[in-house]
Motif scaffolding. Sequence first.
Motif, PDB file in Angstrom:
ATOM      1  N   PHE A   1       0.358   5.591   0.236  1.00 20.45           N
ATOM      2  CA  PHE A   1      -0.568   6.664   0.547  1.00 20.45           C
ATOM      3  C   PHE A   1       0.115   8.008   0.306  1.00 20.45           C
TER       4      PHE A   1
ATOM      5  N   ASP B   1      -8.596   4.703  -3.888  1.00 24.07           N
ATOM      6  CA  ASP B   1      -9.480   5.769  -3.423  1.00 24.07           C
ATOM      7  C   ASP B   1      -8.774   7.105  -3.634  1.00 24.07           C
TER       8      ASP B   1
ATOM      9  N   TYR C   1       0.837  -1.189   0.000  1.00 26.02           N
ATOM     10  CA  TYR C   1       0.000   0.000   0.000  1.00 26.02           C
ATOM     11  C   TYR C   1       0.875   1.244   0.000  1.00 26.02           C
TER      12      TYR C   1
ATOM     13  N   TYR D   1      -4.738   6.686  -2.229  1.00 25.29           N
ATOM     14  CA  TYR D   1      -3.894   5.555  -1.895  1.00 25.29           C
ATOM     15  C   TYR D   1      -3.964   4.474  -2.952  1.00 25.29           C
TER      16      TYR D   1
END
Lengths: 115, 110
Positions: A33, A56, A31, A48
């Motif tokens: 961000f 999103d 991930y 992210y």
Amino acid sequence: DAGVIQSPRHEVTEMGQEVTLRCKPISGHDYLFWYRQTMMRGLELLIYFNNNVPIDDSGMPEDRFSAKMPNASFSTLKIQPSEPRDSAVYFCASRRAGLSYNEQFFGPGTRLTVL
Amino acid sequence: GQQVMQIPQYQHVQEGEDFTTYCNSSTTLSNIQWYKQRPGGHPVFLIQLVKSGEVKKQKRLTFQFGEAKKNSSLHITATQTTDVGTYFCAGKNAGNMLTFGGGTRLMVKP
């Protein structure tokens, strides 16, 4: 491990110019961000990615902002054209997938000043 | 959407005094995390709380998660100048996003 790497650390530009911020996440993290931090609005999540796919982007302020993640080790956040109100510290953070790995590791940030 | 409120916004304490910051979420959280950001630095993870009513300690820091999983607190006993910084709570719902509180900036007078 070098941690999350961001460049440049500081950027001063003039209104109307294009700005590109870069991030290299920690190897093996799934991930990524992008956050923006200002005194007025605090720490805001912009977008992210999971496995290089944007999940999103509802925090992206407007069409002037765009983010890409062409591979697992690189992401960019672009502002075109930049405006003075975009002045802020932009952080990139990454983390591993899995319920036991919720800790986000932040990079040192890019301090952007738009004149 | 989910909102996370944190109070106080600022706190000045004399070295050796205790300090507490409170965090409240508008929705029930799956877990809550706490981060510390030193002046000029970046947020650094401190701890994660998952269970209702959970209490965790790290030396002089005590973290609590409310029974309803909507509020949390961080208490520092006998503050030191090294505790200076901004403390953020961050609530996580069922998704993968963290919603950060506005932070509490702690200043410690030696």
